[in-house]
Design a protein around this motif. Structure first.
Motif, PDB file in Angstrom:
ATOM      1  N   THR A  67     -19.938  38.829 -14.760  1.00  0.00           N
ATOM      2  CA  THR A  67     -18.776  39.272 -13.986  1.00  0.00           C
ATOM      3  C   THR A  67     -18.963  40.696 -13.499  1.00  0.00           C
ATOM      4  OG1 THR A  67     -17.312  37.804 -15.233  1.00  0.00           O
ATOM      5  CG2 THR A  67     -16.274  39.604 -14.029  1.00  0.00           C
ATOM      6  N   ARG A  94     -10.256  35.146 -10.216  1.00  0.00           N
ATOM      7  CA  ARG A  94     -10.790  35.773 -11.430  1.00  0.00           C
ATOM      8  C   ARG A  94     -10.332  35.008 -12.675  1.00  0.00           C
ATOM      9  NH1 ARG A  94      -9.875  41.662  -8.781  1.00  0.00           N
ATOM     10  NH2 ARG A  94     -12.063  42.264  -8.503  1.00  0.00           N
ATOM     11  N   ILE A  95      -9.126  34.493 -12.635  1.00  0.00           N
ATOM     12  CA  ILE A  95      -8.649  33.654 -13.735  1.00  0.00           C
ATOM     13  C   ILE A  95      -9.494  32.382 -13.826  1.00  0.00           C
ATOM     14  CG2 ILE A  95      -6.741  32.162 -14.475  1.00  0.00           C
ATOM     15  CD1 ILE A  95      -4.833  34.380 -13.430  1.00  0.00           C
ATOM     16  N   GLU A  97     -12.556  32.017 -12.882  1.00  0.00           N
ATOM     17  CA  GLU A  97     -13.855  32.388 -13.434  1.00  0.00           C
ATOM     18  C   GLU A  97     -13.778  32.544 -14.956  1.00  0.00           C
ATOM     19  OE1 GLU A  97     -17.323  35.824 -13.056  1.00  0.00           O
ATOM     20  OE2 GLU A  97     -15.226  36.347 -12.708  1.00  0.00           O
ATOM     21  N   ASP A  98     -12.739  33.182 -15.438  1.00  0.00           N
ATOM     22  CA  ASP A  98     -12.612  33.400 -16.875  1.00  0.00           C
ATOM     23  C   ASP A  98     -12.489  32.074 -17.628  1.00  0.00           C
ATOM     24  OD1 ASP A  98     -12.145  35.497 -19.054  1.00  0.00           O
ATOM     25  OD2 ASP A  98     -10.417  34.179 -19.327  1.00  0.00           O
ATOM     26  N   ASP A 101     -15.982  30.473 -17.688  1.00  0.00           N
ATOM     27  CA  ASP A 101     -16.919  31.160 -18.581  1.00  0.00           C
ATOM     28  C   ASP A 101     -16.578  30.980 -20.057  1.00  0.00           C
ATOM     29  OD1 ASP A 101     -18.215  32.048 -16.330  1.00  0.00           O
ATOM     30  OD2 ASP A 101     -17.599  34.137 -16.520  1.00  0.00           O
ATOM     31  N   CYS A 102     -15.293  30.949 -20.357  1.00  0.00           N
ATOM     32  CA  CYS A 102     -14.873  30.956 -21.759  1.00  0.00           C
ATOM     33  C   CYS A 102     -14.504  29.579 -22.308  1.00  0.00           C
ATOM     34  CB  CYS A 102     -13.676  31.896 -21.942  1.00  0.00           C
ATOM     35  SG  CYS A 102     -14.047  33.627 -21.566  1.00  0.00           S
ATOM     36  N   SER A 164     -18.028  30.409  -9.130  1.00  0.00           N
ATOM     37  CA  SER A 164     -17.706  30.467 -10.553  1.00  0.00           C
ATOM     38  C   SER A 164     -17.505  29.086 -11.169  1.00  0.00           C
ATOM     39  CB  SER A 164     -16.438  31.301 -10.774  1.00  0.00           C
ATOM     40  OG  SER A 164     -16.626  32.636 -10.368  1.00  0.00           O
TER      41      SER A 164
END
Length: 261
Positions: A67, A94-95, A97-98, A101-102, A164
Motif C-alpha cells: 500500500t 482503500r477500504i 484494498e484493506d 489484503d487482510c 487491489s
C-alpha cells in the motif's frame, strides 16, 4: 532503473506491477535470493526488515509494504491516476484494498499451504477447504455489492480498487473458487483480465507455479519456511488449521516477522 523485488505469486507484488504497467513506467523485477527460507541477503533485508515482498527500490529510496508503495507511485507518477478524484471514492477503494489484503489473502494463502506445501491431507484438508469455499463465496457476495452497477470498482475507469481485487479473485480461481457464472463480478473479472497489465501479472503468477513441484519436500525438511503473521495465522486457526500451525512450529518450518535491528 526502478526495481521491484517480488515473487510472481504474491498478490501484493502483483498490485504494484499492475499499477506501474498501467502508468507505463519501466521497471525490473528481482526475486530475492533465499526467499521463503527466512535467510535473505542484506541487500534485500536492509530495504525491508520484514523480509517479505514486495520491496521497491527507486535509486537510493527503498519502500516496503504494497500500500505504501502504491501511494509512492501515485505521488511520483500521478498520470494516469489510479485513485478516484472524490475523497469518498478514494476512501471506498482503500477500504476494498484493506479487505482484500487482510481477509481475502489469508484464504488463498491457506489453500496454497494445503495444495502446494501439503500442510494437511485427508479429513483436515477437506475441512479447511470447505471453510475456504464458504469464506470466498462470502467475499464474492460482498464484492458484488461493492461493484454495484459500476464497470470498475474504481468507478468509470480501471484503477486502485480494481488492481487491489483482481490478484485475489484470480488466486482463488486457481483453486476452483470462481465468481458465480453470469454475475457482475465474473463479468468484471473478464474485463480486468483483458487489460495487458493484469494478464501479464496473472501469466507471471501462473508460470511460477510450474516450478513448485518440490516445495513440499523442502518445507518438510525445514529448508523452506512460510511466513505466518497476523491475518494468515488468524485465518488458518479460525478455519480449523490449528494443528497445521502447531506442527509447523514443532518442525520449525514456519516463521514469523523477524525482529527489527
Amino acid at each position: 532503473m526502478l526495481i521491484v523485488y517480488e515473487h510472481p505469486l504474491s498478490p501484493y507484488a502483483q498490485k504494484v506491477k499492475i499499477s506501474l504497467r498501467e502508468k507505463g513506467i519501466d521497471f525490473e523485477t528481482r526475486l530475492p535470493s533465499g526467499i521463503g527460507t527466512g535467510d535473505t541477503p542484506d541487500e534485500f533485508m536492509n530495504g525491508n526488515p520484514r523480509g517479505e515482498v514486495p520491496l521497491l527500490r527507486d535509486g537510493d529510496t527503498a519502500i516496503f509494504d504494497s500500500t505504501v508503495i502504491l501511494e509512492y507511485i501515485e505521488d511520483k507518477w500521478p498520470t494516469p491516476p489510479m485513485l478516484p478524484a472524490a475523497p469518498a471514492d478514494r476512501a471506498r477503494v482503500r477500504i476494498i484494498e484493506d479487505v482484500m489484503d487482510c481477509h481475502y489473502e489469508p484464504i488463498n494463502w491457506g489453500l496454497g499451504e494445503l495444495n502446494h506445501f501439503k500442510r494437511a491431507t485427508g479429513a483436515l484438508k477437506e475441512k479447511i477447504e470447505a471453510r475456504a469455499a464458504q469464506q470466498v463465496a462470502g467475499l464474492h457476495a460482498w464484492l458484488e455489492r461493492e461493484l454495484g452497477r459500476r464497470d470498475w470498482f474504481n468507478g468509470e475507469t480501471f484503477g486502485w480498487g480494481d488492481l487491489s481485487v483482481i490478484p485475489y479473485v484470480n488466486g482463488s480461481a486457481g483453486f476452483g473458487l470462481t465468481p458465480p457464472e453470469g454475475s457482475a463480478l465474473a463479468a468484471w473479472q473478464a474485463r480486468a483480465m483483458a487489460r495487458p497489465s493484469v494478464s501479464t501479472a496473472a501469466q507471471e503468477a501462473l508460470d511460477s507455479i510450474s516450478g513448485m513441484q518440490d516445495v513440499s519436500g523442502a518445507v518438510e525438511a525445514g529448508l523452506f519456511k512460510r511466513e505466518y503473521r497476523d491475518h494468515r495465522l488468524e485465518g488458518m486457526i479460525k478455519s480449523g488449521g490449528l494443528d497445521v500451525v502447531l506442527k509447523g512450529l514443532e518442525k520449525d518450518n514456519i516463521r514469523f516477522t523477524p525482529d527489527f535491528s
